[in-house]
Scaffold this motif. Sequence first.
Motif, PDB file in Angstrom:
ATOM      1  N   ALA A 125     -29.746  75.547  32.277  1.00 45.24           N
ATOM      2  CA  ALA A 125     -28.928  76.636  32.827  1.00 45.24           C
ATOM      3  C   ALA A 125     -29.138  76.726  34.343  1.00 45.24           C
ATOM      4  O   ALA A 125     -30.169  76.310  34.856  1.00 45.24           O
ATOM      5  CB  ALA A 125     -29.311  77.962  32.172  1.00 45.24           C
ATOM      6  N   ASP A 126     -28.137  77.277  35.026  1.00 50.96           N
ATOM      7  CA  ASP A 126     -28.263  77.514  36.462  1.00 50.96           C
ATOM      8  C   ASP A 126     -29.424  78.463  36.708  1.00 50.96           C
ATOM      9  O   ASP A 126     -29.689  79.358  35.903  1.00 50.96           O
ATOM     10  CB  ASP A 126     -26.983  78.143  37.016  1.00 50.96           C
ATOM     11  CG  ASP A 126     -25.796  77.197  36.990  1.00 50.96           C
ATOM     12  OD1 ASP A 126     -25.991  75.998  36.724  1.00 50.96           O
ATOM     13  OD2 ASP A 126     -24.670  77.671  37.238  1.00 50.96           O
ATOM     14  N   GLY A 127     -30.112  78.282  37.833  1.00 46.19           N
ATOM     15  CA  GLY A 127     -31.190  79.195  38.166  1.00 46.19           C
ATOM     16  C   GLY A 127     -32.212  78.570  39.079  1.00 46.19           C
ATOM     17  O   GLY A 127     -32.072  77.432  39.535  1.00 46.19           O
ATOM     18  N   ILE A 128     -33.263  79.343  39.339  1.00 43.96           N
ATOM     19  CA  ILE A 128     -34.393  78.896  40.154  1.00 43.96           C
ATOM     20  C   ILE A 128     -35.603  78.848  39.224  1.00 43.96           C
ATOM     21  O   ILE A 128     -35.922  79.839  38.564  1.00 43.96           O
ATOM     22  CB  ILE A 128     -34.644  79.851  41.337  1.00 43.96           C
ATOM     23  CG1 ILE A 128     -33.403  79.918  42.229  1.00 43.96           C
ATOM     24  CG2 ILE A 128     -35.873  79.411  42.127  1.00 43.96           C
ATOM     25  CD1 ILE A 128     -33.485  80.962  43.321  1.00 43.96           C
ATOM     26  N   TYR A 129     -36.262  77.700  39.189  1.00 42.19           N
ATOM     27  CA  TYR A 129     -37.363  77.464  38.270  1.00 42.19           C
ATOM     28  C   TYR A 129     -38.644  77.173  39.040  1.00 42.19           C
ATOM     29  O   TYR A 129     -38.660  76.308  39.910  1.00 42.19           O
ATOM     30  CB  TYR A 129     -37.039  76.277  37.351  1.00 42.19           C
ATOM     31  CG  TYR A 129     -35.826  76.542  36.492  1.00 42.19           C
ATOM     32  CD1 TYR A 129     -35.955  77.112  35.234  1.00 42.19           C
ATOM     33  CD2 TYR A 129     -34.552  76.248  36.958  1.00 42.19           C
ATOM     34  CE1 TYR A 129     -34.841  77.379  34.452  1.00 42.19           C
ATOM     35  CE2 TYR A 129     -33.430  76.509  36.187  1.00 42.19           C
ATOM     36  CZ  TYR A 129     -33.576  77.072  34.933  1.00 42.19           C
ATOM     37  OH  TYR A 129     -32.478  77.339  34.172  1.00 42.19           O
ATOM     38  N   ALA A 130     -39.720  77.897  38.714  1.00 46.90           N
ATOM     39  CA  ALA A 130     -41.021  77.687  39.347  1.00 46.90           C
ATOM     40  C   ALA A 130     -41.646  76.415  38.773  1.00 46.90           C
ATOM     41  O   ALA A 130     -41.753  76.260  37.551  1.00 46.90           O
ATOM     42  CB  ALA A 130     -41.933  78.879  39.102  1.00 46.90           C
ATOM     43  N   VAL A 131     -42.057  75.511  39.653  1.00 46.85           N
ATOM     44  CA  VAL A 131     -42.643  74.245  39.235  1.00 46.85           C
ATOM     45  C   VAL A 131     -44.067  74.494  38.733  1.00 46.85           C
ATOM     46  O   VAL A 131     -44.849  75.171  39.378  1.00 46.85           O
ATOM     47  CB  VAL A 131     -42.638  73.218  40.388  1.00 46.85           C
ATOM     48  CG1 VAL A 131     -43.326  71.930  39.976  1.00 46.85           C
ATOM     49  CG2 VAL A 131     -41.218  72.952  40.843  1.00 46.85           C
ATOM     50  N   GLY A 132     -44.367  73.962  37.558  1.00 47.33           N
ATOM     51  CA  GLY A 132     -45.678  74.138  36.945  1.00 47.33           C
ATOM     52  C   GLY A 132     -45.759  75.349  36.051  1.00 47.33           C
ATOM     53  O   GLY A 132     -46.640  75.438  35.203  1.00 47.33           O
ATOM     54  N   THR A 133     -44.837  76.307  36.215  1.00 45.64           N
ATOM     55  CA  THR A 133     -44.807  77.498  35.376  1.00 45.64           C
ATOM     56  C   THR A 133     -43.589  77.463  34.458  1.00 45.64           C
ATOM     57  O   THR A 133     -43.722  77.509  33.243  1.00 45.64           O
ATOM     58  CB  THR A 133     -44.758  78.775  36.244  1.00 45.64           C
ATOM     59  OG1 THR A 133     -45.864  78.760  37.134  1.00 45.64           O
ATOM     60  CG2 THR A 133     -44.813  80.026  35.386  1.00 45.64           C
ATOM     61  N   ASP A 134     -42.395  77.381  35.064  1.00 41.79           N
ATOM     62  CA  ASP A 134     -41.154  77.331  34.284  1.00 41.79           C
ATOM     63  C   ASP A 134     -40.824  75.907  33.846  1.00 41.79           C
ATOM     64  O   ASP A 134     -40.370  75.701  32.721  1.00 41.79           O
ATOM     65  CB  ASP A 134     -39.977  77.889  35.098  1.00 41.79           C
ATOM     66  CG  ASP A 134     -40.158  79.344  35.467  1.00 41.79           C
ATOM     67  OD1 ASP A 134     -40.831  80.078  34.718  1.00 41.79           O
ATOM     68  OD2 ASP A 134     -39.626  79.753  36.513  1.00 41.79           O
ATOM     69  N   ILE A 135     -40.995  74.960  34.747  1.00 40.91           N
ATOM     70  CA  ILE A 135     -40.695  73.555  34.447  1.00 40.91           C
ATOM     71  C   ILE A 135     -41.863  72.674  34.846  1.00 40.91           C
ATOM     72  O   ILE A 135     -42.603  72.994  35.774  1.00 40.91           O
ATOM     73  CB  ILE A 135     -39.415  73.068  35.167  1.00 40.91           C
ATOM     74  CG1 ILE A 135     -39.535  73.222  36.679  1.00 40.91           C
ATOM     75  CG2 ILE A 135     -38.173  73.755  34.613  1.00 40.91           C
ATOM     76  CD1 ILE A 135     -38.435  72.540  37.467  1.00 40.91           C
ATOM     77  N   ALA A 136     -42.001  71.564  34.133  1.00 44.98           N
ATOM     78  CA  ALA A 136     -43.051  70.590  34.447  1.00 44.98           C
ATOM     79  C   ALA A 136     -42.581  69.704  35.598  1.00 44.98           C
ATOM     80  O   ALA A 136     -41.397  69.391  35.696  1.00 44.98           O
ATOM     81  CB  ALA A 136     -43.344  69.741  33.222  1.00 44.98           C
ATOM     82  N   PRO A 137     -43.481  69.296  36.480  1.00 46.51           N
ATOM     83  CA  PRO A 137     -43.086  68.351  37.531  1.00 46.51           C
ATOM     84  C   PRO A 137     -42.794  66.988  36.914  1.00 46.51           C
ATOM     85  O   PRO A 137     -43.232  66.680  35.811  1.00 46.51           O
ATOM     86  CB  PRO A 137     -44.312  68.304  38.447  1.00 46.51           C
ATOM     87  CG  PRO A 137     -45.447  68.785  37.620  1.00 46.51           C
ATOM     88  CD  PRO A 137     -44.884  69.684  36.579  1.00 46.51           C
ATOM     89  N   GLY A 138     -42.029  66.171  37.635  1.00 41.49           N
ATOM     90  CA  GLY A 138     -41.707  64.830  37.170  1.00 41.49           C
ATOM     91  C   GLY A 138     -40.334  64.404  37.644  1.00 41.49           C
ATOM     92  O   GLY A 138     -39.727  65.044  38.510  1.00 41.49           O
ATOM     93  N   VAL A 139     -39.820  63.332  37.063  1.00 41.98           N
ATOM     94  CA  VAL A 139     -38.509  62.798  37.419  1.00 41.98           C
ATOM     95  C   VAL A 139     -37.485  63.350  36.430  1.00 41.98           C
ATOM     96  O   VAL A 139     -37.611  63.159  35.224  1.00 41.98           O
ATOM     97  CB  VAL A 139     -38.516  61.251  37.375  1.00 41.98           C
ATOM     98  CG1 VAL A 139     -37.137  60.706  37.698  1.00 41.98           C
ATOM     99  CG2 VAL A 139     -39.549  60.705  38.342  1.00 41.98           C
TER     100      VAL A 139
END
Length: 164
Positions: A54-68
Amino acid sequence: MWVKKAAIAAALLVAVAGAAPGVAIADPTTPATPDPAAPTSVAPAATPKTTIDADGIYAVGTDIAPGVYTTAGPVGDGACFWKRVGNPDGATIDNALTKKPQTVQIDPTDQSFKTNGCQPWQLTEGAPPPQESGLAPVIAGLQLQAYMAQLNARAAASGQAPPP
């Protein structure tokens, strides 16, 4: 006043219902104390997602995992916008507004990732996108200078003065 009424109600309840031998009735005016032997439930830590749907702003490491991450591009006939934001100053690291499929490397040091108008993003095991060498902007600048020189030469040949 309320405490007295609660105590009277508790006493009436014991008098009417009667207590079984050896069973204590709790006084409603006394706060309950937790049983130290009772198991406590702790909510498990949330695991960062590996799909952005979905559209939005996601915190890296909290909302989404880092990576490709990859996306098939924009939804419908629109444009896909994405932006990586740095930490701690919040500066833009990289962004794009495109109609093509995209591959983005989201680093663990990124603060957040913003997406708008894109199809779902999926964490992949693929290689990160190639880094720009910086040569393309130099070539584009040289081409622009060559085109401007041609235009100025044609303008001068027709009697017009080139811009200052």
